[in-house]
Design an enzyme around this catalytic site. Structure first.
Site, mmCIF file in Angstrom:
data_model
loop_
_atom_site.group_PDB
_atom_site.id
_atom_site.type_symbol
_atom_site.label_atom_id
_atom_site.label_comp_id
_atom_site.label_asym_id
_atom_site.label_seq_id
_atom_site.Cartn_x
_atom_site.Cartn_y
_atom_site.Cartn_z
ATOM 1 N N PHE A 13 6.234 12.919 12.029
ATOM 2 C CA PHE A 13 6.509 11.880 13.013
ATOM 3 C C PHE A 13 7.978 11.495 12.893
ATOM 4 C CE2 PHE A 13 3.850 8.657 15.450
ATOM 5 C CZ PHE A 13 2.955 9.592 15.946
ATOM 6 N N GLN A 69 10.375 -2.976 20.467
ATOM 7 C CA GLN A 69 10.478 -1.518 20.511
ATOM 8 C C GLN A 69 10.081 -0.964 21.879
ATOM 9 O OE1 GLN A 69 7.715 1.340 18.248
ATOM 10 N NE2 GLN A 69 9.648 1.491 17.161
ATOM 11 N N HIS A 87 9.123 2.324 23.352
ATOM 12 C CA HIS A 87 8.720 3.672 22.946
ATOM 13 C C HIS A 87 9.342 4.647 23.935
ATOM 14 C CE1 HIS A 87 6.235 7.117 21.955
ATOM 15 N NE2 HIS A 87 5.692 6.446 20.956
ATOM 16 N N LEU A 105 1.021 5.036 27.082
ATOM 17 C CA LEU A 105 1.703 5.771 26.020
ATOM 18 C C LEU A 105 1.429 7.274 26.015
ATOM 19 C CD1 LEU A 105 3.494 4.952 23.545
ATOM 20 C CD2 LEU A 105 1.490 5.484 22.184
ATOM 21 N N GLU A 119 3.730 10.047 20.089
ATOM 22 C CA GLU A 119 4.819 10.741 19.418
ATOM 23 C C GLU A 119 4.336 12.036 18.757
ATOM 24 O OE1 GLU A 119 7.196 7.887 17.410
ATOM 25 O OE2 GLU A 119 7.965 9.350 15.987
ATOM 26 N N ARG A 169 12.502 6.038 17.105
ATOM 27 C CA ARG A 169 12.205 5.791 18.517
ATOM 28 C C ARG A 169 13.343 5.161 19.299
ATOM 29 N NH1 ARG A 169 6.007 3.661 17.652
ATOM 30 N NH2 ARG A 169 5.170 5.752 17.362
ATOM 31 N N HIS A 173 6.584 -1.339 23.821
ATOM 32 C CA HIS A 173 5.470 -0.849 23.024
ATOM 33 C C HIS A 173 5.086 -1.760 21.872
ATOM 34 C CE1 HIS A 173 2.862 2.128 21.246
ATOM 35 N NE2 HIS A 173 3.593 2.244 20.157
ATOM 36 N N ARG A 194 10.511 -0.100 14.140
ATOM 37 C CA ARG A 194 9.374 0.416 13.366
ATOM 38 C C ARG A 194 9.275 1.925 13.506
ATOM 39 N NH1 ARG A 194 4.012 1.906 14.614
ATOM 40 N NH2 ARG A 194 4.225 1.256 16.781
HETATM 41 P P1 FAD Z 1 -4.444 -5.636 17.492
HETATM 42 O O1 FAD Z 1 -5.116 -4.380 17.142
HETATM 43 O O2 FAD Z 1 -3.528 -5.650 18.657
HETATM 44 O O3 FAD Z 1 -5.578 -6.728 17.615
HETATM 45 C C1 FAD Z 1 -5.296 -8.033 18.028
HETATM 46 C C2 FAD Z 1 -6.583 -8.819 18.078
HETATM 47 O O4 FAD Z 1 -6.271 -10.178 18.353
HETATM 48 C C3 FAD Z 1 -7.558 -8.388 19.154
HETATM 49 O O5 FAD Z 1 -8.853 -8.435 18.630
HETATM 50 C C4 FAD Z 1 -7.393 -9.454 20.245
HETATM 51 O O6 FAD Z 1 -8.545 -9.631 21.032
HETATM 52 C C5 FAD Z 1 -7.133 -10.666 19.379
HETATM 53 N N1 FAD Z 1 -6.458 -11.797 20.023
HETATM 54 C C6 FAD Z 1 -5.260 -11.826 20.622
HETATM 55 N N2 FAD Z 1 -4.991 -13.079 21.039
HETATM 56 C C7 FAD Z 1 -6.059 -13.852 20.682
HETATM 57 C C8 FAD Z 1 -6.390 -15.213 20.835
HETATM 58 N N3 FAD Z 1 -5.571 -16.080 21.447
HETATM 59 N N4 FAD Z 1 -7.578 -15.651 20.372
HETATM 60 C C9 FAD Z 1 -8.444 -14.804 19.766
HETATM 61 N N5 FAD Z 1 -8.169 -13.495 19.583
HETATM 62 C C10 FAD Z 1 -6.996 -13.040 20.040
HETATM 63 N N6 FAD Z 1 0.666 2.418 15.400
HETATM 64 C C11 FAD Z 1 0.601 3.361 14.411
HETATM 65 O O7 FAD Z 1 0.870 3.069 13.250
HETATM 66 N N7 FAD Z 1 0.219 4.636 14.700
HETATM 67 C C12 FAD Z 1 -0.110 5.020 15.950
HETATM 68 O O8 FAD Z 1 -0.459 6.168 16.153
HETATM 69 C C13 FAD Z 1 -0.027 4.052 17.013
HETATM 70 N N8 FAD Z 1 -0.340 4.392 18.296
HETATM 71 C C14 FAD Z 1 -0.360 3.407 19.260
HETATM 72 C C15 FAD Z 1 -0.752 3.722 20.563
HETATM 73 C C16 FAD Z 1 -0.798 2.744 21.558
HETATM 74 C C17 FAD Z 1 -1.234 3.107 22.943
HETATM 75 C C18 FAD Z 1 -0.442 1.420 21.241
HETATM 76 C C19 FAD Z 1 -0.467 0.350 22.284
HETATM 77 C C20 FAD Z 1 -0.047 1.089 19.958
HETATM 78 C C21 FAD Z 1 0.009 2.080 18.967
HETATM 79 N N9 FAD Z 1 0.400 1.776 17.664
HETATM 80 C C22 FAD Z 1 0.346 2.739 16.673
HETATM 81 C C23 FAD Z 1 0.695 0.394 17.292
HETATM 82 C C24 FAD Z 1 -0.538 -0.216 16.678
HETATM 83 O O9 FAD Z 1 -1.696 0.285 17.299
HETATM 84 C C25 FAD Z 1 -0.532 -1.731 16.807
HETATM 85 O O10 FAD Z 1 0.703 -2.226 16.394
HETATM 86 C C26 FAD Z 1 -1.603 -2.291 15.926
HETATM 87 O O11 FAD Z 1 -2.847 -1.706 16.230
HETATM 88 C C27 FAD Z 1 -1.695 -3.792 16.012
HETATM 89 O O12 FAD Z 1 -2.802 -4.171 15.229
HETATM 90 P P2 FAD Z 1 -3.141 -5.681 14.943
HETATM 91 O O13 FAD Z 1 -4.329 -5.706 14.059
HETATM 92 O O14 FAD Z 1 -1.914 -6.390 14.510
HETATM 93 O O15 FAD Z 1 -3.517 -6.239 16.363
#
Ligand code: FAD
Length: 644
Positions: A121, A247, A249, A263, A266, A322, A388, A424
Site C-alpha cells: 500500500f 485527506q 483520497h 472510493l 488503493e 495519498r 475521504h 494518514r
Molecule cells: P466508523 O466505522 O465510521 O463508525 C462510526 C460509528 O459512529 C457508526 O456506528 C455510526 O453510526 C456512529 N455514529 C456517528 N454519529 C453518531 C451519533 N451522533 N450518535 C450515535 N452514533 C453515531 N481504512 C483502512 O485502514 N483500510 C482500508 O482499507 C480502508 N478503506 C476504506 C474504504 C472506504 C470506502 C472508506 C469510507 C473508508 C476506508 N478506510 C480504510 C477508513 C476507515 O474505514 C475509517 O476511517 C474507519 O472505519 C473509521 O472507523 P471508526 O470506528 O472510527 O468509525
C-alpha cells in the site's frame, strides 16, 4: 419534558464501528457494564466499507518488516506532525490486535505457507496490509460483532439476560454529552425511528463516531459522517486538534455523477494498477517530491520490477502517500490532460489477467460493472480525488485515549486526532481503531470503576436544554417575524458541501477560505431557522437539521485552522504557501468552542463559534528519532529540534 427512558451504565460508547466495538468489548471484559449507541443499523459503520486492509508489521510476506519500520513510515506519511507516542503504540501493538482478531474468528487471506497474507500500500515500505480480498472491513466488523454476541451469551448464562452487561442501542443518535460540573455524566439522544428522547447516565463516555466527510460535496463517506463526535466533544469543552488536515483520497469514481466520490481502493495500485493521463503517460514519475526521491523508482522498468523483486528495486511512484498522488492527479486535470469526465485513468486491465483481477479486487470489479458499466478487466477506470478521511480530531492523551480537559470523556478511531499527523497512510486506520479502541475501552472502564461509589449526577436542566435544542426545528417558523420563512435543511446542507468543496478543498487559497468563513457565518444564521414539517417518527429532514449544527461547527474548525497554517503539509495544501515549512513542524492548532456555556446560550450566530490557539508539540523521544537518518530529519525538523 419528554424523556422516556433513563438508564444507568458504567461506560457508554457512542459509535459501533471498529473503534467503538473494540472499546466496548474491552470495557465489558474489564467488568464495566457497557452500552453502545449507533446512529445507523448495527454493523453499518464506515468500518464495514474499508476495502484494502489492516496495516500491521507482522513481517509475514517480507521478514524485514517490524514495528520500527512501520513507525518510520507512519511518521513520514504524517510529515512528522503525528503525536509520536500514538504512532509508536500503534506500530508496536497492531500485530497483536490482528492476531487477536484471528482468534476471535476472522478469516484473512493466506500466504502460500498458510500465514496471514499482507499486501502493498502507498507509503508502506513492506507488504503490510492484512486483508480479505477488498472487503477487509466487512470481516473486521463481522468478527467484532460475533465477539459482542459471544460475550452476551456468556452474560446470559450467568445473569439470564443477554444485555445485562453489554447492550447495543441501534438507530439512536446522540446529540449531547451531559456533564456534572467539569466531568462527564452521560449522554442525551433520540431514537431515529420513534423520535423519542433518551438519557444514558455514565461516568465514562467513549466517542467513536468516525469522520466528517459529509461536509464536502465529493466524498467517499456515507450519510452518517457528519462530524457528530467532533462536535459533541467541542460542545462538552474538549479541544479539536489540527482540523486543517483532511485527506482527499486520490482515487474516487468520477462518473456517472450519481456515484461521484465513491472510493476506488488503493489496493488497485498496490496490486499493480497504474495511473495514466489522456496522453497515455504514466505521469506519477513527474511528481516524486524531494523528500521521497531516494525511495521511489525513476523509470517504468524499475517500478515494474519492484513487484517481483522489492529488495533490489525502488517502489512505483503510484504508491506515494495519498496526498502526493491526489495533488498530482489534480495538477494533470488542471493542465488539460485529464480523462473525459475530469479525472485520470487507472488501469489494471493491461497489468493482470482478468481472473486475477476478479479474485483480488472483486468489489471493484462489481462496483464499476454495476455503477458505471465499465469492465475493469478490459478497460481503464476513470478516477479523481474524493474527500475521504479526517486526520484532525479530538485531542487525546496518547496512552489512555482520554480527551483533553473533560474528565470521563475518551475518544478513539477516526474521531480522535494526533495519530496520523498531517496525512494518514492507507491501512493505518483499521489498525488505529483496534489499538486505540482497546485502549479507550480499557481506560474508560478503569475510570468508571474508580467512581463506582460516587457516580456523577445528571442535571435535569441540561436534559431540558438538550430536548429544547433538539425540538427547535419543529418551531422554526414564526420565531421572529423579521427572520423570514424557515430554511430547508437539505438546501443548507448542499450549500455547505459546495462551500467546503470549492473553497476549503484539496488546493486552498487565503481569499477563498475567508470567503468560506463568511459563507459559514451566513449558513449558521440560516441554520437557526432550519425548519421541518411532520412529526418525530422517522423524519430524515429533522435528523439532518440536527446534524447541521455539527457540520457547521466542524467546517468552521477546518476553515479556521486551514487559514492559520501558512504552509503545505500532508492533507493541507496552500497555493499561496506551496512548501512545507520546518518552523510549522512542531505547531499544533487547537480549536475550542468560544461560548463557555457549551453552545446552549443562543449567542450571535454571525460571530465565529470557534477560538483557535497554537501549541508547541512535545519533542520526539530521542530513541525514536534515532530510527531515522540525520539527512532525513533535516528535511522535516526545525533547527532547534535538530540541535536538541
Ligand atoms: P466508523 O466505522 O465510521 O463508525 C462510526 C460509528 O459512529 C457508526 O456506528 C455510526 O453510526 C456512529 N455514529 C456517528 N454519529 C453518531 C451519533 N451522533 N450518535 C450515535 N452514533 C453515531 N481504512 C483502512 O485502514 N483500510 C482500508 O482499507 C480502508 N478503506 C476504506 C474504504 C472506504 C470506502 C472508506 C469510507 C473508508 C476506508 N478506510 C480504510 C477508513 C476507515 O474505514 C475509517 O476511517 C474507519 O472505519 C473509521 O472507523 P471508526 O470506528 O472510527 O468509525
Amino acid at each position: 419534558m419528554s424523556v422516556v427512558d433513563r438508564q444507568e451504565w458504567d461506560v457508554v460508547v457512542v459509535g459501533a464501528g471498529g473503534a467503538g466495538l473494540r472499546a466496548a468489548i474491552e470495557a465489558r471484559e474489564r467488568g464495566a457494564r457497557t452500552a453502545v449507541i449507533c446512529k445507523s443499523l448495527f454493523g453499518k459503520a464506515h468500518t464495514v466499507m474499508a476495502e484494502g486492509g489492516i496495516a500491521a508489521a507482522m513481517g509475514n510476506v517480507n521478514a524485514g518488516d517490524n514495528w520500527q519500520v512501520h513507525f518510520r513510515d507512519t511518521m513520514r506519511g504524517g510529515k512528522f506532525l503525528n503525536q509520536w507516542r500514538m504512532a509508536e503504540l500503534h506500530a508496536r501493538e497492531a500485530p497483536a490486535r490482528v492476531w487477536e482478531l484471528e482468534t476471535w474468528g476472522a478469516l484473512f487471506d493466506r500466504t502460500r505457507d498458510g500465514r496471514i497474507s499482507q499486501r502493498n500500500f502507498g507509503g508502506h515500505e513492506y507488504p503490510r496490509l492484512a486483508h480479505v480480498g477488498d472487503r477487509t472491513g466487512l470481516e473486521l466488523i463481522r468478527t467484532l460483532q460475533q465477539k459482542v454476541v459471544a460475550l452476551q451469551q456468556e452474560d446470559f448464562k450467568e445473569t439470564g439476560d443477554y444485555e445485562s452487561r453489554l447492550k447495543v442501542f441501534q438507530e439512536c443518535t446522540v446529540t449531547r454529552v451531559l456533564k456534572d460540573g467539569e466531568r462527564v455524566s452521560g449522554v442525551f439522544g433520540y431514537e431515529r425511528e420513534s423520535g423519542r428522547f433518551f438519557v444514558l447516565e455514565a461516568p465514562a463516555v467513549v466517542i467513536a463516531t468516525g469522520g466528517i466527510g459529509k461536509s464536502f460535496k465529493v466524498t467517499s463517506n456515507s450519510w452518517e459522517y457528519t462530524g457528530d463526535g467532533h462536535a459533541l466533544a467541542l460542545l462538552a469543552g474538549a479541544p479539536l486538534l489540527n482540523m486543517e488536515f483532511v485527506q482527499f483520497h486520490p482515487t474516487g469514481m468520477v462518473w456517472p455523477p450519481s456515484v461521484k466520490g465513491i472510493l476506488v481502493t488503493e489496493s488497485v495500485r498496490g496490486d499493480g494498477g497504474v495511473l495514466r493521463n489522456s496522453e497515455g503517460k504514466r505521469f506519477m514519475f513527474d511528481y516524486v517530491p524531494d523528500v521521497f526521491k531516494e525511495k521511489y523508482a525513476e523509470s517504468e522498468e524499475e517500478a515494474d520490477r519492484w513487484y517481483d523483486d522489492p529488495d533490489h528495486n525502488r517502489r512505483p511512484p503510484e504508491l506515494l502517500p495519498r496526498d502526493e498522488v491526489a495533488r498530482a492527479i489534480n495538477a494533470e486535470v488542471k493542465a488539460g490532460r485529464g480523462s473525459p469526465h475530469g479525472g485520470v485513468f487507472l488501469d489494471v486491465s493491461t497489468r493482470m489477467p482478468a481472473d486475477v483481477i476478479k479474485r483480488r479486487l472483486p468489489s471493484m470489479y462489481h462496483q464499476f460493472k454495476e455503477l458505471a458499466d465499465v469492465d475493469i478487466t478490459a478497460e481503464p477506470m476513470e478516477v479523481g480525488p474524493t474527500c475521504h478521511y479526517v486526520m484532525g480530531g479530538i485531542a487525546v492523551d496518547s496512552d489512555s485515549a482520554a480527551a483533553r480537559g473533560v474528565p470521563g470523556l475518551f475518544a478513539a478511531g477516526e474521531v480522535a486526532g494526533g495519530m496520523h499527523g498531517s496525512n494518514r497512510l492507507g491501512g493505518n486506520s483499521l489498525s488505529d481503531l483496534l489499538v486505540f479502541g482497546r485502549r479507550a475501552g480499557w481506560h474508560a472502564a478503569e475510570y468508571a470503576g474508580e467512581r463506582a461509589s460516587a457516580r456523577p449526577r445528571v442535571d435535569d436542566t441540561q436534559i431540558d436544554a438538550a430536548a429544547a435544542e433538539a425540538l427547535r426545528p419543529f418551531s422554526a417558523e414564526g420565531e421572529e417575524p423579521a427572520d423570514g420563512p424557515p430554511e430547508n435543511p437539505y438546501t443548507l446542507h448542499q450549500e455547505l458541501q459546495q462551500t467546503m468543496n470549492d473553497l476549503v478543498g484539496i488546493i486552498r487559497r487565503e481569499h477563498e477560505m475567508r470567503q468560506a468563513l463568511e459563507k459559514l457565518a451566513e449558513l449558521r444564521v440560516r441554520a437557526r431557522r432550519a425548519g421541518v414539517e411532520g412529526h418525530r417518527q422517522f423524519n430524515p429532514g429533522w435528523h439532518l437539521a440536527l446534524d447541521l449544527r455539527n457540520m457547521l461547527l466542524v467546517s468552521e474548525c477546518v476553515a479556521r485552522a486551514a487559514l492559520e497554517r501558512t504552509e503545505s503539509r500532508g492533507g493541507h495544501t496552500r497555493e499561496d504557501y506551496p512548501a512545507m515549512d520546518r518552523t510549522w513542524r512542531n505547531v499544533n492548532l487547537l480549536c475550542r468552542l468560544a461560548d463557555p456555556s457549551g453552545g446552549f446560550a443562543a449567542g450571535d450566530p454571525v460571530r465565529g463559534q470557534i477560538s483557535l490557539t497554537r501549541e508547541t508539540t512535545e519533542p520526539i523521544r530521542p530513541d525514536l528519532l534515532a530510527l531515522f537518518e540525520k539527512e532525513e530529519l533535516v528535511k522535516y525538523l526545525a533547527e532547534e529540534e535538530l540541535y536538541e
